[in-house]
Design an enzyme around this catalytic site. Structure first.
Site, PDB file in Angstrom:
ATOM      1  N   ALA A 292     -38.672   7.360 -11.992  1.00  0.00           N
ATOM      2  CA  ALA A 292     -39.029   7.705 -13.437  1.00  0.00           C
ATOM      3  C   ALA A 292     -37.797   8.723 -14.068  1.00  0.00           C
ATOM      4  O   ALA A 292     -36.871   9.005 -13.273  1.00  0.00           O
ATOM      5  CB  ALA A 292     -40.061   8.439 -13.291  1.00  0.00           C
ATOM      6  N   PRO A 293     -37.816   8.744 -15.319  1.00  0.00           N
ATOM      7  CA  PRO A 293     -36.544   9.203 -16.071  1.00  0.00           C
ATOM      8  C   PRO A 293     -36.465  10.600 -15.457  1.00  0.00           C
ATOM      9  O   PRO A 293     -37.663  11.538 -15.467  1.00  0.00           O
ATOM     10  CB  PRO A 293     -36.971   9.212 -17.513  1.00  0.00           C
ATOM     11  N   VAL A 295     -35.597  11.975 -12.575  1.00  0.00           N
ATOM     12  CA  VAL A 295     -35.726  12.266 -11.109  1.00  0.00           C
ATOM     13  C   VAL A 295     -34.476  12.796 -10.459  1.00  0.00           C
ATOM     14  O   VAL A 295     -34.397  13.242  -9.413  1.00  0.00           O
ATOM     15  CB  VAL A 295     -36.216  11.130 -10.279  1.00  0.00           C
ATOM     16  N   GLY A 296     -33.259  12.277 -11.020  1.00  0.00           N
ATOM     17  CA  GLY A 296     -32.041  12.794 -10.351  1.00  0.00           C
ATOM     18  C   GLY A 296     -31.161  11.471  -9.762  1.00  0.00           C
ATOM     19  O   GLY A 296     -30.355  11.877  -8.849  1.00  0.00           O
ATOM     20  N   GLU A 317     -25.849   3.573 -15.729  1.00  0.00           N
ATOM     21  CA  GLU A 317     -26.751   2.956 -16.612  1.00  0.00           C
ATOM     22  C   GLU A 317     -25.944   2.811 -17.829  1.00  0.00           C
ATOM     23  O   GLU A 317     -25.231   3.256 -18.446  1.00  0.00           O
ATOM     24  CB  GLU A 317     -27.774   3.971 -16.733  1.00  0.00           C
ATOM     25  N   ARG A 445     -37.334  18.987 -14.783  1.00  0.00           N
ATOM     26  CA  ARG A 445     -36.110  18.273 -14.759  1.00  0.00           C
ATOM     27  C   ARG A 445     -35.629  17.546 -16.102  1.00  0.00           C
ATOM     28  O   ARG A 445     -34.453  17.607 -16.559  1.00  0.00           O
ATOM     29  CB  ARG A 445     -35.785  17.386 -13.491  1.00  0.00           C
TER      30      ARG A 445
END
Length: 607
Positions: A292-293, A295-296, A317, A445
């Site tokens: 997911a966006p 998370v690291g 990315e 985060r």
């Protein structure tokens, strides 16, 4: 023709010419001509029977033309302008004196030639003046200074009668460009470029309707434009598309900008001409970090790149392509998600356009990477000294995971979902690293990252993304136990997953577990999508191709909640799973070529 003025004197009935030549032959006759001229009349007259004495000059043979067009003087050897025949020389030949018309040449002189000098006067060459006196040492040389000092600029009916039509056409051309005699390009320090004073006299002579002072005056005005624009080349912007663009105006700042723009436009990425390089073959394992966006993933990639250095190729990315090439697909997607306009065809069309743009960089890079794969060497198990190719996301997320989430949210129609699903591709050896994180920590985060377009995302969105990843993971598990054709039969309603388990000769998984996996997988959604058209061969082929491609992948699961701010510990978990799983294998790549290709993609992402 006898009797023509200016012709050489013949026998005693012709013309007598008293012009001194500078040739050596005539230098010895200097005293002789001086003695004869003492007894000669001041005005030369024709003698003999061919003189035409007593005849009226009705036919105008002896009339000197008064409308000679002014001639441009040629450039001398020293680079200075040689003064041309001026209007004063013309008008001096048209006086009332009957003899004055015979003392000069009535025919057209060659360019740069001087009219015959009168008696007792030795012709002298004109003395050119240095340019520094005309324009100053620090000013731009004026190409029209040689003309402004002649008497042609004094005006008069004769000086403008023949050139008026040319001058009028030139005025119309300047008017079309938005330029005139009072152009805004004229500054106060150009006071020496004022209109001649004779223009006002000519205007009074013609009853207030003064003619322009000639073509050369407008050329001088054009010179003012040239001089000013050469100092301020930025004013060419308003002349774009006009004939003024042919002027080569140099400006230091504009030249630097043009060079920088030309350098940027001619820089071709190495991916276009990757032909002449020495291939370096190395074994490498390809890992694709997913989740997911927030998370690291990017943090982990930066850490591994700093640790391993040249042993690792990191593929970031493609955020720049998504946000800066054409429209901003990230912003448009989050706008549709936050507005929550469910079940509308226009929303589905916008979401489809964004998802198709998300898939493009992954498909292009996968194709390029496939061309650098050395298939002759085959694949082998992951070894400790192998290199690593680390990707930020796989095509799986853009063509399967997020479209599934949007379909469940009713932001994507069935038809559009099939269109995106058909673009999914994968290669043997691709390993998906699913980085899981609880929603609370993930939300913290995400807010800490502080991206503007992610401000509208909430915990429900993150939960739906995790559910979509879980559905794809369950579908991948089914492909590890069942044949792709059997799974498609279940999606088409021809059989059930329990029946497939019982018909297997060597059952590997229990029917209850298989039924649970099927209900939580993407195949339960596919069954609902293709049910109205389950007899259509295209839909069945899309499902079959997706199942076969999904079976190529390998999954590594990492729970980031166990590694709070422990990047080395998280990588150790990923590394150990890759070593223990025999299905995760390393392949041989042209490492030098792949490094150049990825560096160009990474450079484009930074620009």
């Amino acid at each position: 023709m006898a009797g023509f003025p200016g012709k050489e004197a013949g026998p005693p009935g012709g013309w007598r010419k008293c012009q001194e030549d500078e040739s050596p032959e005539n230098e010895r006759h200097e005293n002789f001509y001086a003695e004869i001229d003492d007894f000669a009349p001041s005005v030369l007259t024709p003698t003999g029977s061919d003189s035409g004495a007593g005849e009226e000059d009705d036919d105008g043979l002896y009339q000197v033309p008064t409308h000679w067009p002014p001639l441009m003087a040629p450039t001398g050897l020293s680079g200075e302008r040689v003064p041309c025949r001026t209007q004063a020389a013309v008008t001096s030949n048209t006086g009332n004196s009957p003899g004055s018309r015979h003392t000069s040449c009535p025919f057209t002189l060659p360019r740069g030639a001087q009219p015959p000098a009168p008696a007792h006067q030795k012709p002298t060459a004109p003395t050119p003046k240095p340019r520094s006196r005309e324009c100053g040492p620090s000013k731009t040389p004026d190409p029209f200074s040689w003309f402004r000092k002649t008497s042609c600029t004094e005006g008069g009916a004769d000086s403008t009668s023949r050139s008026f039509m040319y001058q009028k056409g030139f005025e119309e051309g300047l008017a079309g460009l938005g330029l005139d005699d009072k152009s805004d390009c004229e500054s106060e320090d150009e006071s020496n470029f004022r209109r001649p004073s004779s223009h006002s006299a000519l205007k009074q002579k013609n009853g207030g309707k003064g003619k322009p002072s000639g073509l050369f005056e407008h050329l001088a005005a054009h010179g003012r434009e040239f001089s000013k624009l050469s100092k301020h080349a930025a004013q060419l912007k308003r002349l774009s598309g006009s004939v003024m663009n042919v002027l080569n105006l140099d400006d230091a700042q504009d030249t630097r900008q043009a060079k920088a723009q030309r350098k940027e436009s001619t820089r071709v990425p190495i991916v276009i001409h990757l032909t002449n390089h020495v291939p370096v073959i190395k074994p490498a394992c390809s890992l694709f970090l997913e989740g997911a966006p927030g998370v690291g993933k990017t943090t982990m990639l930066n850490h591994l790149k700093a640790v391993f250095g040249d042993l690792t190729i990191v593929v970031p990315e493609p955020m720049r392509y998504w946000t800066h090439v054409y429209e901003n697909a990230i912003k448009a997607m989050h706008k549709n998600v936050t507005r929550a306009r469910h079940g509308r065809e226009d929303t589905s069309a916008e979401v489809l356009a964004c998802q198709m743009k998300f898939t493009t960089p992954f498909r292009v890079l996968a194709s390029r990477k496939r061309s650098l794969l050395v298939t002759e060497s085959g694949a082998r198990s992951v070894a400790p000294l192998d290199c690593w190719i680390l990707h930020d996301r796989h095509l799986l997320s853009a063509s399967v995971v997020f479209p599934l989430m949007l379909l469940r949210s009713q932001l994507l129609s069935y038809s559009d979902f099939i269109q995106v699903l058909a673009t999914f591709t994968a290669d043997p050896g691709d390993t998906i690293v699913w980085m899981k994180l609880n929603v609370e920590e993930n939300m913290r985060r995400l807010k800490k990252r502080g991206r503007k377009h992610e401000s509208g995302l909430d915990a429900g969105y993150l939960k739906s993304v995790n559910d979509a990843y879980h559905a794809v993971y369950c579908a991948w598990l089914l492909t590890q136990y069942f044949a792709p054709e059997d799974i498609v039969k279940v999606c088409a309603g021809l059989t059930t997953i329990t029946t497939v388990c019982h018909q297997s000769h060597t059952p590997i998984i229990r029917s209850g577990v298989a039924e649970k996996l099927y209900k939580n997988s993407i195949y339960s959604v596919l069954k609902e999508v293709i049910q109205p058209y389950r007899a259509d061969a295209v839909l069945l082929e899309v499902c079959l191709a997706f199942t076969r491609t999904l079976a190529y992948l390998q999954f590594v699961l990492v729970d980031l909640s166990e590694f709070q701010d422990d990047l080395p510990g998280c990588w150790t978990e990923i590394y150990m799973q890759a070593l223990k799983n025999p299905a995760i294998r390393s392949q041989f790549f042209d490492w030098a070529g792949l490094s150049k290709v990825i560096s160009d993609f990474e450079r484009g992402n930074r620009d």
